[in-house]
Design a protein around this motif. Structure first.
Motif, PDB file in Angstrom:
ATOM      1  N   GLY A   1       0.792  -1.228   0.000  1.00  0.00           N
ATOM      2  CA  GLY A   1       0.000   0.000   0.000  1.00  0.00           C
ATOM      3  C   GLY A   1       0.816   1.266   0.000  1.00  0.00           C
ATOM      4  N   ILE A   2       2.086   1.177  -0.416  1.00  0.00           N
ATOM      5  CA  ILE A   2       2.961   2.350  -0.458  1.00  0.00           C
ATOM      6  C   ILE A   2       3.060   2.841  -1.892  1.00  0.00           C
ATOM      7  CG2 ILE A   2       5.286   3.208  -0.020  1.00  0.00           C
ATOM      8  CD1 ILE A   2       5.553   1.073   2.139  1.00  0.00           C
ATOM      9  N   SER A   3       2.675   4.070  -2.142  1.00  0.00           N
ATOM     10  CA  SER A   3       2.690   4.631  -3.500  1.00  0.00           C
ATOM     11  C   SER A   3       4.095   5.080  -3.869  1.00  0.00           C
ATOM     12  CB  SER A   3       1.725   5.817  -3.602  1.00  0.00           C
ATOM     13  OG  SER A   3       0.406   5.418  -3.300  1.00  0.00           O
ATOM     14  N   PRO A   4       4.603   4.634  -5.019  1.00  0.00           N
ATOM     15  CA  PRO A   4       5.935   5.079  -5.453  1.00  0.00           C
ATOM     16  C   PRO A   4       5.926   6.550  -5.811  1.00  0.00           C
ATOM     17  CG  PRO A   4       4.872   3.825  -7.185  1.00  0.00           C
ATOM     18  CD  PRO A   4       3.979   3.721  -5.995  1.00  0.00           C
ATOM     19  N   ASP A   5       7.073   7.176  -5.740  1.00  0.00           N
ATOM     20  CA  ASP A   5       7.190   8.583  -6.106  1.00  0.00           C
ATOM     21  C   ASP A   5       8.165   8.728  -7.276  1.00  0.00           C
ATOM     22  OD1 ASP A   5       9.604   8.054  -4.947  1.00  0.00           O
ATOM     23  OD2 ASP A   5       9.456   9.563  -3.355  1.00  0.00           O
ATOM     24  N   ASP A   6       8.509   9.948  -7.604  1.00  0.00           N
ATOM     25  CA  ASP A   6       9.401  10.194  -8.739  1.00  0.00           C
ATOM     26  C   ASP A   6      10.769   9.550  -8.541  1.00  0.00           C
ATOM     27  OD1 ASP A   6       7.438  11.598 -10.022  1.00  0.00           O
ATOM     28  OD2 ASP A   6       8.166  13.584  -9.390  1.00  0.00           O
ATOM     29  N   ILE A   7      11.229   9.517  -7.307  1.00  0.00           N
ATOM     30  CA  ILE A   7      12.539   8.906  -7.041  1.00  0.00           C
ATOM     31  C   ILE A   7      12.496   7.422  -7.381  1.00  0.00           C
ATOM     32  CG2 ILE A   7      14.220   8.359  -5.237  1.00  0.00           C
ATOM     33  CD1 ILE A   7      13.421  10.932  -3.837  1.00  0.00           C
ATOM     34  N   THR A   8      11.418   6.758  -7.020  1.00  0.00           N
ATOM     35  CA  THR A   8      11.267   5.332  -7.346  1.00  0.00           C
ATOM     36  C   THR A   8      11.353   5.107  -8.841  1.00  0.00           C
ATOM     37  OG1 THR A   8       9.684   5.300  -5.491  1.00  0.00           O
ATOM     38  CG2 THR A   8       9.886   3.295  -6.822  1.00  0.00           C
ATOM     39  N   HIS A   9      10.569   5.851  -9.611  1.00  0.00           N
ATOM     40  CA  HIS A   9      10.535   5.681 -11.063  1.00  0.00           C
ATOM     41  C   HIS A   9      11.871   6.055 -11.700  1.00  0.00           C
ATOM     42  CE1 HIS A   9       5.948   6.305 -10.559  1.00  0.00           C
ATOM     43  NE2 HIS A   9       6.205   5.018 -10.650  1.00  0.00           N
ATOM     44  N   ARG A  10      12.488   7.079 -11.178  1.00  0.00           N
ATOM     45  CA  ARG A  10      13.780   7.503 -11.734  1.00  0.00           C
ATOM     46  C   ARG A  10      14.837   6.413 -11.555  1.00  0.00           C
ATOM     47  NH1 ARG A  10      14.226  11.849  -8.984  1.00  0.00           N
ATOM     48  NH2 ARG A  10      12.922  13.090 -10.394  1.00  0.00           N
ATOM     49  N   CYS A  11      14.836   5.793 -10.364  1.00  0.00           N
ATOM     50  CA  CYS A  11      15.795   4.699 -10.127  1.00  0.00           C
ATOM     51  C   CYS A  11      15.559   3.537 -11.079  1.00  0.00           C
ATOM     52  CB  CYS A  11      15.688   4.212  -8.684  1.00  0.00           C
ATOM     53  SG  CYS A  11      16.250   5.398  -7.446  1.00  0.00           S
ATOM     54  N   LEU A  12      14.285   3.169 -11.287  1.00  0.00           N
ATOM     55  CA  LEU A  12      13.972   2.037 -12.159  1.00  0.00           C
ATOM     56  C   LEU A  12      14.332   2.335 -13.607  1.00  0.00           C
ATOM     57  CD1 LEU A  12      10.540   0.930 -10.647  1.00  0.00           C
ATOM     58  CD2 LEU A  12      12.693  -0.353 -10.575  1.00  0.00           C
ATOM     59  N   VAL A  13      13.944   3.499 -14.095  1.00  0.00           N
ATOM     60  CA  VAL A  13      14.236   3.853 -15.485  1.00  0.00           C
ATOM     61  C   VAL A  13      15.741   3.899 -15.716  1.00  0.00           C
ATOM     62  CG1 VAL A  13      14.056   5.672 -17.215  1.00  0.00           C
ATOM     63  CG2 VAL A  13      12.065   5.066 -15.840  1.00  0.00           C
ATOM     64  N   TRP A  14      16.470   4.499 -14.772  1.00  0.00           N
ATOM     65  CA  TRP A  14      17.925   4.556 -14.903  1.00  0.00           C
ATOM     66  C   TRP A  14      18.516   3.151 -14.933  1.00  0.00           C
ATOM     67  CZ3 TRP A  14      22.111   2.906 -12.040  1.00  0.00           C
ATOM     68  CH2 TRP A  14      23.361   3.456 -12.366  1.00  0.00           C
ATOM     69  N   GLY A  15      17.978   2.248 -14.081  1.00  0.00           N
ATOM     70  CA  GLY A  15      18.487   0.874 -14.061  1.00  0.00           C
ATOM     71  C   GLY A  15      18.221   0.133 -15.355  1.00  0.00           C
ATOM     72  N   PHE A  16      17.023   0.318 -15.938  1.00  0.00           N
ATOM     73  CA  PHE A  16      16.701  -0.360 -17.201  1.00  0.00           C
ATOM     74  C   PHE A  16      17.608   0.129 -18.332  1.00  0.00           C
ATOM     75  CE2 PHE A  16      12.396  -1.397 -15.383  1.00  0.00           C
ATOM     76  CZ  PHE A  16      12.527  -2.766 -15.511  1.00  0.00           C
ATOM     77  N   TYR A  17      17.863   1.409 -18.374  1.00  0.00           N
ATOM     78  CA  TYR A  17      18.733   1.920 -19.423  1.00  0.00           C
ATOM     79  C   TYR A  17      20.171   1.425 -19.227  1.00  0.00           C
ATOM     80  CZ  TYR A  17      15.471   5.015 -21.814  1.00  0.00           C
ATOM     81  OH  TYR A  17      14.435   5.503 -22.573  1.00  0.00           O
TER      82      TYR A  17
END
Length: 519
Positions: free
Chosen positions: A479-495
């Motif tokens: 029940g914890i909503s991700p924030d911009d930091i979460t998405h930024r870490c994931l996108v950076w990792g995928f790239y």
């Protein structure tokens, strides 16, 4: 040729008319000697309109006994007079005085009437306010207050004071504050004085604004005088008043004067405010040194103002920030010598400073001392130590200290875990971070947004995107909503892992679709 002129209340013009010659050696008493042909006792904006038919009278009176010629001019009920004294008249030159006076009278009327002045002096100076009653003027004053017309309000308040009218006190307070804000302290002082003389009692906020304004101008003496007047007006100074003056004195370099000022206030019955006292001691310590601060502590104790542990802790904190540990030890010695005991804040202040400087042996000594006192280490103490060890890269020692906390029934909190997780992730110790996270789940603490972001960031740095997305899913399930930091870490990792399709993959609800925006 000399004239003696007396002008009352308002400006008038005195003309010398050619053809009238008087010999004058010395002006009479109460008169001013002016040597000129035309004397103007006026400002251009203040003129008198007189009507010789219905509102003015002009007469010359000669009293040979006193040898004084008096011209009286009545103008709309306002009396103006000009006195011309003569000690000696040349009888040969004083010819046909009766006819000559009539001529002068006629010329003088012509001079006045030729001006054709628009308003009376009272109207020009005071306007319609003088004809209003107190209630009407206060209504106008409140409107000035609503519209922020400071100068008009000051003029009206002065007129009301001359008319013995009491101004609206709340409006006066607002005007005082307004003038202080625009740095017009003299005008603010005028209104404040009128208010007090009318029976009003300003509040502490207004007085403190005035005191602060005077201090900013460097007018310390005026600020102290105002402080002395506060009690007489029914509004005694508060802690802010004293603090403002004390700080101003130190800013101006008058350190001893500040100490003397506080002693004087204590002798006059000022409450020994702990905040003012502590600020004074801190400033003495800052500008004059710890030894001088200890001397002032002793002197003020004689005046009945005793320090407490808060005062001492402020000195410990100041010296620790400066890295002056010998002075900090001197303060602690004074604490103990006066029958007091350092508390947890005292010890934590020392530990925090020593950790920042990497003095680990001294930290261990203080921890050992705390365990023997009535103030054992708390979770705050442990968090300071773990944070300091992590900053210096001593992760093994930090983990060992965590184990000691648990064994000594000092339960870690979420700050403890997040600090260690962050340090482990940055060092690439992902497996250890995951083990610590599992340990966290079995404790009384629950992982939060910062916890998940810290672990996900460590996994993406190591290129383990599968585990990173697994924690992302776990995050949503908790029940914890991700924030911009979460998405930024994931996108950076995928790239970084050359998995561009993963960065923009279609995900199911709960905010996961926001990751597509990073494609």
């Amino acid at each position: 040729m000399g004239y003696a002129v007396t002008s009352q209340n308002s400006p008038v013009e005195i003309f010398h008319f050619h053809g009238l010659q008087w010999g004058l050696k010395q002006p009479g008493p109460g008169c001013i000697s002016l040597k000129c042909s035309i004397v103007k006792v006026s400002h251009l904006t203040c003129l008198i309109k007189c009507s010789h038919r219905s509102h003015s009278s002009l007469s010359w009176k000669v009293d040979n006994g006193s040898e004084r010629v008096v011209m009286s001019l009545g103008c709309r009920g306002l009396q103006r007079s000009v006195c011309i004294d003569r000690d000696e008249f040349d009888q040969d030159e004083w010819r046909s005085s009766e006819d000559h006076n009539m001529c002068v009278k006629r010329k003088f009327k012509e001079q006045i009437n030729s001006k054709k002045l628009p308003n009376s002096l009272t109207s020009a100076l005071d306007g319609p306010f003088v004809r209003n009653d107190e209630e009407t003027n206060n209504d106008i004053l409140e409107k000035f207050c609503s519209n922020g017309k400071l100068k008009d309000a000051l003029r009206l308040i002065e007129i009301m004071a001359r008319q013995n009218q009491i101004p609206h006190f709340p409006s006066c307070i607002n005007f005082v504050r307004g003038f202080v804000k625009v740095d017009e302290l003299e005008k603010a002082s005028k209104i404040l004085q009128v208010m007090i003389m009318s029976g009003g009692i300003p509040d502490n906020i207004t007085y403190n604004m005035m005191v602060r304004g005077l201090c900013k101008r460097g007018r310390i003496r005026s600020a102290i005088d105002l402080l002395e007047d506060m009690s007489l007006s029914g509004c005694p100074p508060d802690v802010i008043t004293y603090n403002t003056i004390i700080r101003c004195m130190f800013d101006s370099g008058t350190f001893d004067q500040a100490v003397g000022f506080w002693k004087d206030q204590l002798r006059k019955g000022c409450p020994p405010y702990l905040i003012s006292y502590t600020i004074l001691i801190e400033l003495v310590c800052k500008h004059c040194g710890t030894v001088r601060a200890m001397e002032v502590l002793h002197d003020l104790a004689i005046e009945g103002c005793y320090p407490d542990i808060v005062t001492y802790n402020s000195l410990v904190n100041f010296n620790c920030k400066q890295g002056k540990y010998e002075d900090a030890a001197l303060v602690i010695y004074n604490i103990i010598s006066h029958g007091m005991e350092p508390n947890a804040i005292t010890y934590n202040t020392l530990i925090h400073s020593l950790c920042n400087h990497g003095c680990w042996d001294e930290v261990d000594e203080i921890i050992a001392i705390m365990k023997e006192t009535s103030h054992p280490p708390t979770v705050v103490t442990c968090n300071m130590l773990i944070n300091g060890l992590c900053k210096y890269g001593l992760l093994d020692r930090a983990i060992n200290f965590l184990d000691q906390m648990v064994s000594q029934n000092c339960s870690p909190d979420i700050v403890t875990y997040n600090t260690l997780l962050g340090a482990l992730s940055k060092e690439g110790m992902v497996e250890e971070a995951l083990q610590l996270l599992q340990f966290l789940r079995g404790s009384n603490c629950s992982p939060g947004l910062i916890t998940y972001n810290t672990v996900i960031d460590g996994l993406t740095r190591s290129g383990d995107m599968e585990k990173a997305m697994g924690f992302y899913d776990q995050m949503l399930e908790d029940g914890i909503s991700p924030d911009d930091i979460t998405h930024r870490c994931l996108v950076w990792g995928f790239y970084q892992a050359d998995q561009v399709e993963g960065a923009g993959r279609d995900t199911k609800g709960d905010g996961r679709e926001e990751a597509q925006g990073w494609k």
